[in-house]
Design a protein around this motif. Structure first.
Motif, PDB file in Angstrom:
ATOM      1  N   ILE A  73      39.400  87.026 -15.339  1.00  0.00           N
ATOM      2  CA  ILE A  73      38.279  86.286 -15.923  1.00  0.00           C
ATOM      3  C   ILE A  73      38.096  86.576 -17.414  1.00  0.00           C
ATOM      4  O   ILE A  73      37.686  85.709 -18.164  1.00  0.00           O
ATOM      5  N   THR A  74      38.443  87.799 -17.823  1.00  0.00           N
ATOM      6  CA  THR A  74      38.279  88.087 -19.256  1.00  0.00           C
ATOM      7  C   THR A  74      39.294  87.303 -20.090  1.00  0.00           C
ATOM      8  O   THR A  74      39.019  86.954 -21.229  1.00  0.00           O
ATOM      9  N   LYS A  75      40.448  87.007 -19.483  1.00  0.00           N
ATOM     10  CA  LYS A  75      41.433  86.172 -20.186  1.00  0.00           C
ATOM     11  C   LYS A  75      40.820  84.819 -20.523  1.00  0.00           C
ATOM     12  O   LYS A  75      41.193  84.157 -21.476  1.00  0.00           O
ATOM     13  N   LYS A  76      39.878  84.401 -19.667  1.00  0.00           N
ATOM     14  CA  LYS A  76      39.231  83.100 -19.889  1.00  0.00           C
ATOM     15  C   LYS A  76      37.871  83.255 -20.554  1.00  0.00           C
ATOM     16  O   LYS A  76      37.042  82.341 -20.518  1.00  0.00           O
ATOM     17  N   ASN A  77      37.643  84.435 -21.102  1.00  0.00           N
ATOM     18  CA  ASN A  77      36.415  84.718 -21.878  1.00  0.00           C
ATOM     19  C   ASN A  77      35.122  84.802 -21.085  1.00  0.00           C
ATOM     20  O   ASN A  77      34.042  84.715 -21.659  1.00  0.00           O
ATOM     21  N   LEU A 301      32.429  68.721  -5.372  1.00  0.00           N
ATOM     22  CA  LEU A 301      32.132  70.089  -5.802  1.00  0.00           C
ATOM     23  C   LEU A 301      31.843  70.197  -7.301  1.00  0.00           C
ATOM     24  O   LEU A 301      30.745  70.583  -7.716  1.00  0.00           O
ATOM     25  N   LYS A 302      32.817  69.833  -8.113  1.00  0.00           N
ATOM     26  CA  LYS A 302      32.675  70.054  -9.557  1.00  0.00           C
ATOM     27  C   LYS A 302      31.461  69.310 -10.107  1.00  0.00           C
ATOM     28  O   LYS A 302      30.650  69.865 -10.856  1.00  0.00           O
ATOM     29  N   LYS A 326      32.848  81.436 -12.040  1.00  0.00           N
ATOM     30  CA  LYS A 326      34.296  81.518 -12.189  1.00  0.00           C
ATOM     31  C   LYS A 326      34.951  80.131 -12.091  1.00  0.00           C
ATOM     32  O   LYS A 326      35.854  79.805 -12.849  1.00  0.00           O
ATOM     33  N   ASP A 327      34.457  79.314 -11.173  1.00  0.00           N
ATOM     34  CA  ASP A 327      34.974  77.937 -11.077  1.00  0.00           C
ATOM     35  C   ASP A 327      34.689  77.191 -12.367  1.00  0.00           C
ATOM     36  O   ASP A 327      35.520  76.455 -12.886  1.00  0.00           O
ATOM     37  N   ILE A 329      34.304  78.291 -15.440  1.00  0.00           N
ATOM     38  CA  ILE A 329      35.168  78.596 -16.586  1.00  0.00           C
ATOM     39  C   ILE A 329      36.525  77.932 -16.437  1.00  0.00           C
ATOM     40  O   ILE A 329      37.104  77.484 -17.415  1.00  0.00           O
ATOM     41  N   ASN A 330      36.999  77.837 -15.211  1.00  0.00           N
ATOM     42  CA  ASN A 330      38.272  77.129 -15.027  1.00  0.00           C
ATOM     43  C   ASN A 330      38.129  75.668 -15.414  1.00  0.00           C
ATOM     44  O   ASN A 330      38.973  75.101 -16.084  1.00  0.00           O
ATOM     45  N   TRP A 331      37.009  75.055 -15.039  1.00  0.00           N
ATOM     46  CA  TRP A 331      36.801  73.648 -15.393  1.00  0.00           C
ATOM     47  C   TRP A 331      36.622  73.477 -16.897  1.00  0.00           C
ATOM     48  O   TRP A 331      37.101  72.525 -17.479  1.00  0.00           O
ATOM     49  N   LEU A 332      35.928  74.428 -17.528  1.00  0.00           N
ATOM     50  CA  LEU A 332      35.711  74.313 -18.972  1.00  0.00           C
ATOM     51  C   LEU A 332      37.034  74.462 -19.730  1.00  0.00           C
ATOM     52  O   LEU A 332      37.177  73.972 -20.847  1.00  0.00           O
ATOM     53  N   HIS A 333      38.004  75.143 -19.106  1.00  0.00           N
ATOM     54  CA  HIS A 333      39.307  75.329 -19.755  1.00  0.00           C
ATOM     55  C   HIS A 333      40.251  74.166 -19.478  1.00  0.00           C
ATOM     56  O   HIS A 333      41.351  74.122 -20.020  1.00  0.00           O
ATOM     57  N   GLU A 334      39.854  73.244 -18.587  1.00  0.00           N
ATOM     58  CA  GLU A 334      40.773  72.153 -18.202  1.00  0.00           C
ATOM     59  C   GLU A 334      41.072  71.246 -19.394  1.00  0.00           C
ATOM     60  O   GLU A 334      40.183  71.013 -20.223  1.00  0.00           O
TER      61      GLU A 334
END
Ligand code: PBG
Length: 334
Positions: A73-77, A301-302, A326-327, A329-334
């Motif tokens: 998670i820190t890799k994704k800030n 979901l999203k 956590k979900d 941050i993954n979406w914000l990185h998409e």
């Protein structure tokens, strides 16, 4: 509305500002960023159960698993977490004394996290419910009543213990009276001058905490007894605001409204009435409803998660505790 002036349709066409995604994004009044989010983690001993049946997608982590997870998670800030321990049944007592053991699950995990990820901000729940055999947030007297003043003495010691093991923000979630004051005093005396207090200041006696209580293993111990004598009655708004403002006087740096979605009126009012940061907690029941709805093909979901979180922000939250962080941050990185 005194500042509303419009010559009306057709001069006014509200749809102009909704014409395209880009225009809608340009004028969006609320936004969600990684810095708004806190990810709660349940932690466990190695030989304890991983699965939390009532919270699909969320599990209990061992120390090693958590360190691996934090790497991700820190890799994704995502740099802010909160910790909730599942204490083994044998260690739970009437007075919750395991909470003051400097080698308890939280302290051990804190030291490991701070050694490996000093940049992570760690928030620790300060309450006895994880440690008591009753599942309550306080010590029960012989007359069956939760002893406020005895309990807050322990909370102060627990806060000091967590602070000295590296916790950045202590978060009393118990709703005992006067706890912020004694915790602040204790932190000052022990020279933990920079430890923040995030007070669960408007914490309601909600029915939406039950999956969390499963996760901590306190649900069975509670055996249907309620927390109504200390958590706030959900019919009350003025009382919630009063309790929260009181906590600023006692030394809280950050306030919290919990749960979130059904309590947006409280959040909004508190934001207007106070001048400190206000957090909101999208609790376990709110998580599981959306998650199970999505797993059953009823909700997207999203879309539903982002709507829920943005509405919480719109209502005034500065930060949000969410099991979906956590979900997101993954979406914000998409
Ligand atoms: C402990 C505590 C609770 C939650 C956070 N800290 C449960 C309770 O008060 O019974 C609930 C969080 C959630 O439901 O996700 N005092």
């Amino acid at each position: 509305m005194s500042n509303f002036s419009s010559s009306g349709f057709p001069m006014h066409r509200g749809r102009r500002l909704r014409k395209s995604k880009n225009i809608r994004d340009l004028f969006a009044e609320s936004n969600l960023t990684i810095n708004d989010l806190v990810m709660p983690y349940f932690i466990r001993e190695r030989d304890d159960e991983e699965k939390i049946i009532s919270m699909p997608g969320i599990k209990r982590y061992t120390e090693e698993e958590l360190l691996y997870e934090l790497e991700e998670i820190t890799k994704k800030n995502l740099n802010t977490i909160s910790l909730f321990p599942k204490i083994k049944k044998e260690k739970k007592t009437t007075d919750g004394s395991e909470s003051l053991n400097s080698n308890n699950l939280v302290c051990k995990t804190l030291r490991k996290i701070k050694k490996n990820f000093p940049e992570i901000t760690v928030i620790c729940d300060v309450a006895l419910d994880a440690y008591t055999s009753s599942g309550h947030d306080g010590i029960i007297n012989s007359d069956g009543i939760i002893d406020n003043d005895k309990t807050i003495k322990m909370l102060a010691q627990m806060a000091e213990l967590f602070a000295s093991n590296g916790c950045d923000i202590v978060a009393p979630s118990d709703m005992m009276d006067g706890r912020i004051k004694v915790i602040r005093k204790k932190l000052e005396e022990s020279k933990n001058f920079n430890t923040c207090i995030l007070s669960y200041s408007s914490k309601f006696a909600s029915n939406f905490y039950s999956p969390f209580r499963d996760a901590l293993g306190s649900q069975k111990n509670l055996n249907y007894s309620s927390k109504d004598t200390y958590q706030i009655d959900y019919r009350n708004k003025r009382e919630a605001i009063k309790e929260s403002l009181e906590d600023i006087n006692e030394g809280a740096d950050i306030l919290m409204v919990k749960p979130a979605i059904y309590y947006l009126d409280i959040l909004n009012e508190l934001k207007k009435k106070s001048n400190v940061p206000v957090a909101a907690y999208q609790v376990s029941g709110e998580y599981s409803m959306i998650k199970l709805g999505a797993e059953n093909g009823i909700l997207k979901l999203k879309e539903c998660v982002l709507e829920s979180l943005l509405c919480i922000k719109r209502s005034g939250a500065d930060i949000i505790f969410s099991y979906f962080s956590k979900d997101v941050i993954n979406w914000l990185h998409e």
